[in-house]
Design an enzyme around this catalytic site. Structure first.
Site, PDB file in Angstrom:
ATOM      1  CG  ASP A  83      -8.183   0.937   3.457  1.00 47.61           C
ATOM      2  OD1 ASP A  83      -8.963   0.054   3.039  1.00 47.61           O
ATOM      3  OD2 ASP A  83      -6.952   0.840   3.374  1.00 47.61           O
ATOM      4  CE  LYS A 102      -4.183  -1.698   2.281  1.00 47.68           C
ATOM      5  NZ  LYS A 102      -5.187  -1.385   3.312  1.00 47.68           N
ATOM      6  N   GLY A 145     -16.620  -5.310  11.817  1.00 46.90           N
ATOM      7  CA  GLY A 145     -15.511  -5.093  10.877  1.00 46.90           C
ATOM      8  C   GLY A 145     -15.872  -5.345   9.427  1.00 46.90           C
TER       9      GLY A 145
END
Ligand code: ATR
Length: 281
Positions: free
Chosen positions: A116, A74, A247
């Site tokens: 994200d 990432k 989650g």
């Protein structure tokens, strides 16, 4: 019934996930279900990559339209991006590439985004208005960084806590927020608690990152751990009267944002959620 296989032909658009390893990823299941549900001629495959530079060149040469990027790439992928989204630049991590027009080699630019934070914000916004909310973020790793910057984008007021104090203070300084040691959390007042640490994840699912006695002051508690889906933190938060977000929500909505960047269409959120829940079971 229309099956996914029927939709994929020689004109299919190709997507995938770049990481190492990627065999455990839930993203192929989620995105292929979305293509199938919308009857789109698209396919998403795992792409285990160790040499990132060659990997990105390969994606461009092979006409991929976009990829997800996961551990350990990432950060490093940012050097191969032509146009970097400003929030992704602040976060210092990219989890999504959009690759320019397949028909026109000259336009094969690589755009880097981070979804994200978008996923975390969207999951939270189902329960609470983020603008002006006070959010306590637990952890100081990559997830805390993305979520922290994302919360600032949404106009939330954040505070950070972390086991390793120096690391926590360092991220808090970068985010421009206060830091509170874990053992002083009873003095903190906030509306939302977000756990970005791995505490509570299988096999250590008897653990919680915080003492139950501090939970009743939060309206909403979100955990990014999704194995198990109901962590000890979320169980205790429910018992303390909080609304909880598991989650799966962040995982789902970061994927929804990717799908929308790649296709320009509204993602079939319910379909994606159902296949994720099925797989996690
Ligand atoms: P990610 O990229 O998912 O954020 P990471 O960078 O490895 O993962 O960060 C993990 C976070 O979980 C860190 O904040 C870590 O705390 P430290 O900075 O003290 O290492 C936190 N963490 C992991 N295991 C923990 C534990 N047993 N107790 C408390 N915090 C823990």
């Amino acid at each position: 019934m229309v099956t996914k296989q029927m939709m994929i032909n020689g004109a299919a658009e190709t997507f995938g996930i770049v990481g190492n390893p990627v065999h455990h990823s839930l993203s192929p299941t989620m995105h292929n279900a979305a293509f199938a549900a919308l009857g789109m001629n698209g396919v998403y495959i795992p792409l285990p990559v160790s040499d990132l530079q060659k990997g990105v060149e390969g994606l461009k040469a092979l006409g991929f339209r976009g990829v997800s990027v996961t551990i350990p790439h990432k950060k490093d992928i940012m050097q191969y991006v032509d146009v970097l989204d400003p929030v992704a630049a602040r976060i210092g991590a990219v989890n999504t590439l959009v690759i320019g027009n397949k028909e026109d080699a000259a336009d094969r630019f690589v755009y880097g985004y981070n979804t994200d934070w978008v996923g975390a914000n969207r999951a939270l916004m189902e329960k609470i208005e983020l603008k002006g909310s006070r959010v306590l973020v637990l952890g100081a790793g990559g997830s805390a960084r993305a979520i922290g910057y994302g919360l600032l984008e949404a106009g939330a007021k954040i505070m950070l806590s972390n086991r390793t104090v120096a690391k926590g203070r360092d991220l808090a300084r970068q985010l421009g927020c206060d830091f509170c040691p874990l053992d002083e959390l009873e003095n903190v007042n906030a509306d939302v608690l977000v756990n970005t640490t791995s505490v509570g994840m299988t096999p250590a699912d008897d653990k919680s990152p915080v003492d139950q006695k501090i939970l009743s002051k939060f309206s909403v508690v979100m955990d990014i751990v999704y194995a198990p889906l109901v962590t000890r933190l979320l169980r205790e938060a429910t018992a303390s009267g909080c609304e909880v977000i598991d989650g799966l929500s962040m995982l789902l909505y970061q994927g929804v944002a990717q799908f929308e960047l790649w296709t320009g269409r509204d993602a079939p959120v319910e379909v994606m959620q159902n296949v994720l829940r099925e797989r996690i079971k």
